[in-house]
Design an enzyme around this catalytic site. Sequence first.
Site, PDB file in Angstrom:
ATOM      1  N   GLY A   9      10.444  20.598 -60.290  1.00 54.04           N
ATOM      2  CA  GLY A   9      11.583  19.793 -59.825  1.00 54.04           C
ATOM      3  C   GLY A   9      11.419  19.356 -58.383  1.00 54.04           C
ATOM      4  N   THR A  11      10.526  16.592 -57.218  1.00 58.02           N
ATOM      5  CA  THR A  11      11.005  15.223 -56.947  1.00 58.02           C
ATOM      6  C   THR A  11      12.522  15.157 -56.848  1.00 58.02           C
ATOM      7  OG1 THR A  11      11.046  14.795 -59.310  1.00 58.02           O
ATOM      8  CG2 THR A  11       9.056  14.113 -58.132  1.00 58.02           C
ATOM      9  N   ASP A  14      16.958  19.182 -54.576  1.00 56.78           N
ATOM     10  CA  ASP A  14      16.689  20.521 -54.044  1.00 56.78           C
ATOM     11  C   ASP A  14      15.211  20.734 -53.776  1.00 56.78           C
ATOM     12  OD1 ASP A  14      19.351  20.783 -54.555  1.00 56.78           O
ATOM     13  OD2 ASP A  14      19.181  22.567 -55.831  1.00 56.78           O
ATOM     14  N   LEU A  79      13.063  24.729 -60.446  1.00 64.16           N
ATOM     15  CA  LEU A  79      14.198  23.823 -60.209  1.00 64.16           C
ATOM     16  C   LEU A  79      14.211  22.672 -61.213  1.00 64.16           C
ATOM     17  CD1 LEU A  79      13.976  23.449 -56.295  1.00 64.16           C
ATOM     18  CD2 LEU A  79      14.925  25.328 -57.641  1.00 64.16           C
ATOM     19  N   SER A  83      19.544  17.695 -65.277  1.00 62.28           N
ATOM     20  CA  SER A  83      20.613  18.344 -64.501  1.00 62.28           C
ATOM     21  C   SER A  83      21.929  17.582 -64.520  1.00 62.28           C
ATOM     22  CB  SER A  83      20.152  18.525 -63.049  1.00 62.28           C
ATOM     23  OG  SER A  83      20.223  17.292 -62.362  1.00 62.28           O
ATOM     24  N   SER A 134      23.308  27.969 -62.663  1.00 60.84           N
ATOM     25  CA  SER A 134      24.374  27.049 -62.242  1.00 60.84           C
ATOM     26  C   SER A 134      25.767  27.627 -62.484  1.00 60.84           C
ATOM     27  CB  SER A 134      24.237  25.750 -63.033  1.00 60.84           C
ATOM     28  OG  SER A 134      25.389  24.981 -62.923  1.00 60.84           O
ATOM     29  N   GLU A 136      27.969  25.947 -63.637  1.00 63.24           N
ATOM     30  CA  GLU A 136      28.405  25.356 -64.908  1.00 63.24           C
ATOM     31  C   GLU A 136      28.420  26.410 -66.027  1.00 63.24           C
ATOM     32  OE1 GLU A 136      29.234  22.083 -66.385  1.00 63.24           O
ATOM     33  OE2 GLU A 136      29.939  21.918 -64.338  1.00 63.24           O
ATOM     34  N   TYR A 158      24.427  21.393 -71.336  1.00 59.37           N
ATOM     35  CA  TYR A 158      23.726  21.772 -70.096  1.00 59.37           C
ATOM     36  C   TYR A 158      24.097  23.207 -69.706  1.00 59.37           C
ATOM     37  CZ  TYR A 158      22.891  22.074 -65.035  1.00 59.37           C
ATOM     38  OH  TYR A 158      22.502  22.488 -63.778  1.00 59.37           O
ATOM     39  N   LYS A 162      21.624  26.444 -69.427  1.00 61.04           N
ATOM     40  CA  LYS A 162      21.469  27.231 -68.188  1.00 61.04           C
ATOM     41  C   LYS A 162      21.771  28.707 -68.445  1.00 61.04           C
ATOM     42  CE  LYS A 162      20.080  24.480 -64.887  1.00 61.04           C
ATOM     43  NZ  LYS A 162      18.842  24.705 -64.133  1.00 61.04           N
TER      44      LYS A 162
HETATM   45  P1  NAP Z   1      17.694  16.874 -59.725  1.00 61.01           P
HETATM   46  O1  NAP Z   1      17.754  16.140 -58.435  1.00 61.01           O
HETATM   47  O2  NAP Z   1      18.291  16.254 -60.941  1.00 61.01           O
HETATM   48  O3  NAP Z   1      16.145  17.185 -60.015  1.00 61.01           O
HETATM   49  C1  NAP Z   1      15.713  17.613 -61.278  1.00 61.01           C
HETATM   50  C2  NAP Z   1      14.208  17.753 -61.256  1.00 61.01           C
HETATM   51  O4  NAP Z   1      13.773  18.216 -62.545  1.00 61.01           O
HETATM   52  C3  NAP Z   1      13.441  16.440 -60.991  1.00 61.01           C
HETATM   53  O5  NAP Z   1      12.425  16.694 -60.065  1.00 61.01           O
HETATM   54  C4  NAP Z   1      12.834  16.100 -62.346  1.00 61.01           C
HETATM   55  O6  NAP Z   1      11.611  15.409 -62.260  1.00 61.01           O
HETATM   56  C5  NAP Z   1      12.593  17.501 -62.884  1.00 61.01           C
HETATM   57  N1  NAP Z   1      12.377  17.486 -64.341  1.00 61.01           N
HETATM   58  C6  NAP Z   1      13.111  16.878 -65.293  1.00 61.01           C
HETATM   59  N2  NAP Z   1      12.551  17.054 -66.504  1.00 61.01           N
HETATM   60  C7  NAP Z   1      11.422  17.792 -66.309  1.00 61.01           C
HETATM   61  C8  NAP Z   1      10.400  18.284 -67.161  1.00 61.01           C
HETATM   62  N3  NAP Z   1      10.421  18.053 -68.479  1.00 61.01           N
HETATM   63  N4  NAP Z   1       9.398  19.008 -66.624  1.00 61.01           N
HETATM   64  C9  NAP Z   1       9.349  19.230 -65.279  1.00 61.01           C
HETATM   65  N5  NAP Z   1      10.277  18.785 -64.417  1.00 61.01           N
HETATM   66  C10 NAP Z   1      11.310  18.067 -64.931  1.00 61.01           C
HETATM   67  O7  NAP Z   1      18.349  18.308 -59.585  1.00 61.01           O
HETATM   68  P2  NAP Z   1      18.770  19.121 -58.249  1.00 61.01           P
HETATM   69  O8  NAP Z   1      20.157  18.740 -57.891  1.00 61.01           O
HETATM   70  O9  NAP Z   1      17.680  19.063 -57.278  1.00 61.01           O
HETATM   71  O10 NAP Z   1      18.878  20.601 -58.852  1.00 61.01           O
HETATM   72  C11 NAP Z   1      17.739  21.453 -58.921  1.00 61.01           C
HETATM   73  C12 NAP Z   1      17.973  22.504 -59.984  1.00 61.01           C
HETATM   74  O11 NAP Z   1      19.140  23.267 -59.658  1.00 61.01           O
HETATM   75  C13 NAP Z   1      18.236  21.965 -61.389  1.00 61.01           C
HETATM   76  O12 NAP Z   1      17.674  22.886 -62.283  1.00 61.01           O
HETATM   77  C14 NAP Z   1      19.737  21.978 -61.518  1.00 61.01           C
HETATM   78  O13 NAP Z   1      20.114  22.072 -62.860  1.00 61.01           O
HETATM   79  C15 NAP Z   1      20.075  23.217 -60.717  1.00 61.01           C
HETATM   80  N6  NAP Z   1      21.392  23.230 -60.082  1.00 61.01           N
HETATM   81  C16 NAP Z   1      21.762  22.200 -59.278  1.00 61.01           C
HETATM   82  C17 NAP Z   1      22.987  22.261 -58.631  1.00 61.01           C
HETATM   83  C18 NAP Z   1      23.435  21.151 -57.734  1.00 61.01           C
HETATM   84  O14 NAP Z   1      24.640  21.100 -57.430  1.00 61.01           O
HETATM   85  N7  NAP Z   1      22.555  20.297 -57.259  1.00 61.01           N
HETATM   86  C19 NAP Z   1      23.823  23.388 -58.810  1.00 61.01           C
HETATM   87  C20 NAP Z   1      23.379  24.420 -59.627  1.00 61.01           C
HETATM   88  C21 NAP Z   1      22.152  24.357 -60.249  1.00 61.01           C
HETATM   89  P3  NAP Z   1      11.436  13.828 -62.510  1.00 61.01           P
HETATM   90  O15 NAP Z   1      11.585  13.199 -61.154  1.00 61.01           O
HETATM   91  O16 NAP Z   1      10.080  13.710 -63.051  1.00 61.01           O
HETATM   92  O17 NAP Z   1      12.522  13.404 -63.459  1.00 61.01           O
HETATM   93  O1  G4F Z   2      29.096  15.447 -59.685  1.00 62.76           O
HETATM   94  P1  G4F Z   2      29.196  15.879 -61.084  1.00 62.76           P
HETATM   95  O2  G4F Z   2      28.530  15.039 -62.108  1.00 62.76           O
HETATM   96  O3  G4F Z   2      28.665  17.379 -61.097  1.00 62.76           O
HETATM   97  P2  G4F Z   2      28.836  18.589 -62.140  1.00 62.76           P
HETATM   98  O4  G4F Z   2      29.138  18.111 -63.507  1.00 62.76           O
HETATM   99  O5  G4F Z   2      29.780  19.562 -61.532  1.00 62.76           O
HETATM  100  O6  G4F Z   2      27.370  19.188 -62.179  1.00 62.76           O
HETATM  101  C1  G4F Z   2      26.595  19.373 -60.994  1.00 62.76           C
HETATM  102  O7  G4F Z   2      26.865  20.640 -60.454  1.00 62.76           O
HETATM  103  C2  G4F Z   2      26.479  21.742 -61.310  1.00 62.76           C
HETATM  104  C3  G4F Z   2      26.869  23.033 -60.580  1.00 62.76           C
HETATM  105  O8  G4F Z   2      28.171  23.396 -60.939  1.00 62.76           O
HETATM  106  C4  G4F Z   2      24.989  21.654 -61.550  1.00 62.76           C
HETATM  107  F1  G4F Z   2      24.579  22.711 -62.290  1.00 62.76           F
HETATM  108  C5  G4F Z   2      24.673  20.351 -62.257  1.00 62.76           C
HETATM  109  O9  G4F Z   2      23.266  20.236 -62.443  1.00 62.76           O
HETATM  110  C6  G4F Z   2      25.131  19.196 -61.375  1.00 62.76           C
HETATM  111  O10 G4F Z   2      24.343  19.195 -60.207  1.00 62.76           O
HETATM  112  O11 G4F Z   2      30.736  16.003 -61.522  1.00 62.76           O
HETATM  113  C7  G4F Z   2      31.659  16.778 -60.774  1.00 62.76           C
HETATM  114  C8  G4F Z   2      33.070  16.539 -61.318  1.00 62.76           C
HETATM  115  C9  G4F Z   2      33.181  16.687 -62.838  1.00 62.76           C
HETATM  116  O12 G4F Z   2      34.326  17.436 -63.174  1.00 62.76           O
HETATM  117  C10 G4F Z   2      33.376  15.271 -63.344  1.00 62.76           C
HETATM  118  O13 G4F Z   2      34.173  15.164 -64.529  1.00 62.76           O
HETATM  119  O14 G4F Z   2      33.438  15.186 -61.019  1.00 62.76           O
HETATM  120  C11 G4F Z   2      34.100  14.653 -62.147  1.00 62.76           C
HETATM  121  N1  G4F Z   2      33.988  13.194 -62.139  1.00 62.76           N
HETATM  122  C12 G4F Z   2      35.050  12.333 -62.123  1.00 62.76           C
HETATM  123  N2  G4F Z   2      34.609  11.077 -62.195  1.00 62.76           N
HETATM  124  C13 G4F Z   2      32.855  12.471 -62.201  1.00 62.76           C
HETATM  125  C14 G4F Z   2      33.237  11.138 -62.239  1.00 62.76           C
HETATM  126  N3  G4F Z   2      31.560  12.847 -62.224  1.00 62.76           N
HETATM  127  C15 G4F Z   2      30.616  11.879 -62.272  1.00 62.76           C
HETATM  128  N4  G4F Z   2      29.313  12.240 -62.264  1.00 62.76           N
HETATM  129  N5  G4F Z   2      30.948  10.552 -62.336  1.00 62.76           N
HETATM  130  C16 G4F Z   2      32.256  10.120 -62.329  1.00 62.76           C
HETATM  131  O15 G4F Z   2      32.539   8.930 -62.384  1.00 62.76           O
END
Ligand code: NAP
Ligand code: G4F
Length: 344
Positions: A9, A11, A14, A79, A83, A134, A136, A158, A162
């Site tokens: 992950g 690219t 995180d 990572l 997601s 997560s 989630e 999702y 997780k």
């Molecule tokens: P992100 O920006 O969506 O990045 C996801 C990464 O996963 C990208 O680099 C993507 O690569 C890679 N990926 C997708 N499919 C793959 C595959 N088949 N094999 C290898 N790599 C693959 O996510 P992020 O926000 O940085 O989050 C990082 C991690 O933390 C994720 O696992 C996410 O679920 C978890 N997480 C995020 C949050 C948050 O709020 N950001 C919170 C809790 C947990 P490509 O560029 O090739 O698509």
């Molecule tokens: O920004 P969101 O899409 O994030 P969500 O679903 O909380 O998930 C993110 O955080 C998780 C950690 O808790 C990660 F595991 C996951 O990979 C990802 O990074 O949506 C946040 C909230 C949701 O309740 C959604 O229903 O915003 C609400 N929302 C309202 N309008 C919207 C929108 N979300 C999106 N994406 N787009 C809307 O127009």
Amino acid sequence: MARCALITGITGQDGSYLAEHLLSEGYEVWGLVRGQADPWVRGRSELAGEIRLIRGDLLDQGSLIAAVERIHPDEVYNLGAISYVPMSWQQAELTSEVTGVGVLRMLEAIRTCSGISGSRTPGSAQIRFYQASSSEMFGMVDESPQTERTPFHPRSPYGVAKAYGHFLTQNYRESYGMFAVSGILFNHESPRRGPEFVTRKVSLAVARIKLGLERQLRLGNLAARRDWGFAGDYVRAMHLMLTQDEPEDFVVGTGVTRSVEELVELAFSLAGLDWKEHVVCDTAFVRPADVNQLCADPGKALAKLGWKPKTSFEELVGLMVESDLELLSTPGDRRPPSFSSDVW
Ligand code: NAP
Ligand code: G4F
């Protein structure tokens, strides 16, 4: 000798912050990239020459084994995932394979390359493993704030995927004595956040409206509450988890919850705009089942890791709005030219 880390992950949001953090700590950093035309190779060249890239995919067991064998990392940060929660209903099977079974494949790659077989062999695995779990997984919560002991009730494919990865990480720790930990991270954002997530969707829309490029922003559930922090702060917690004496899981969040409406109000006001004149509720963005509220209790991370967030919600939203205003005010493609190093 420098410690060596492999990040899946790389690219993503995180991945880039974690790579920067580990490089600043003196690590040799490898990133797993998939496909044959890597967007990152073109788009993130500011780290050219510092991060080494290796091809692999969480769907492909052999490629993960080959990567671990080639690099012999001290630490693996998993990572990589699909997601974006709404996509997990549209492509539930793929999400389960990448976000869920992908964890199994990476753990198996480490186990195989470490020569761990059948029974529990404490301390035998030298490779430390971090799983990006997560909040989630908590889903429909019946206690708040959420701790490491709060039961899971995921609300999306999702979240279910997780939860599988989380339990599997615990199981490999207990079964094989592996140093495998799960960071249960609450929402964290930044100017590098994907544009489909709500914070970035809002900051980009604010910038477009301010610059007269657009008039309207269509959103779904404005009442949903999240515990939002800054990604740059959260990657420090990931690294700290792998530097502990014993492998343990941690909740990472701020302990403060805000609604999407509060986010919108703040972001628009920072640009001198009234959100009510621009935001339209659109059921197309309402999920089949949403997580209504999340709020972390990061007490264990504070006590044992000495971790706490440095960036407030107001600072984070300010950072994102400012960055998108600058991005959209700059003419042309600001991405740097091509990446120069080899991809293995
Ligand atoms: P992100 O920006 O969506 O990045 C996801 C990464 O996963 C990208 O680099 C993507 O690569 C890679 N990926 C997708 N499919 C793959 C595959 N088949 N094999 C290898 N790599 C693959 O996510 P992020 O926000 O940085 O989050 C990082 C991690 O933390 C994720 O696992 C996410 O679920 C978890 N997480 C995020 C949050 C948050 O709020 N950001 C919170 C809790 C947990 P490509 O560029 O090739 O698509
Ligand atoms: O920004 P969101 O899409 O994030 P969500 O679903 O909380 O998930 C993110 O955080 C998780 C950690 O808790 C990660 F595991 C996951 O990979 C990802 O990074 O949506 C946040 C909230 C949701 O309740 C959604 O229903 O915003 C609400 N929302 C309202 N309008 C919207 C929108 N979300 C999106 N994406 N787009 C809307 O127009």
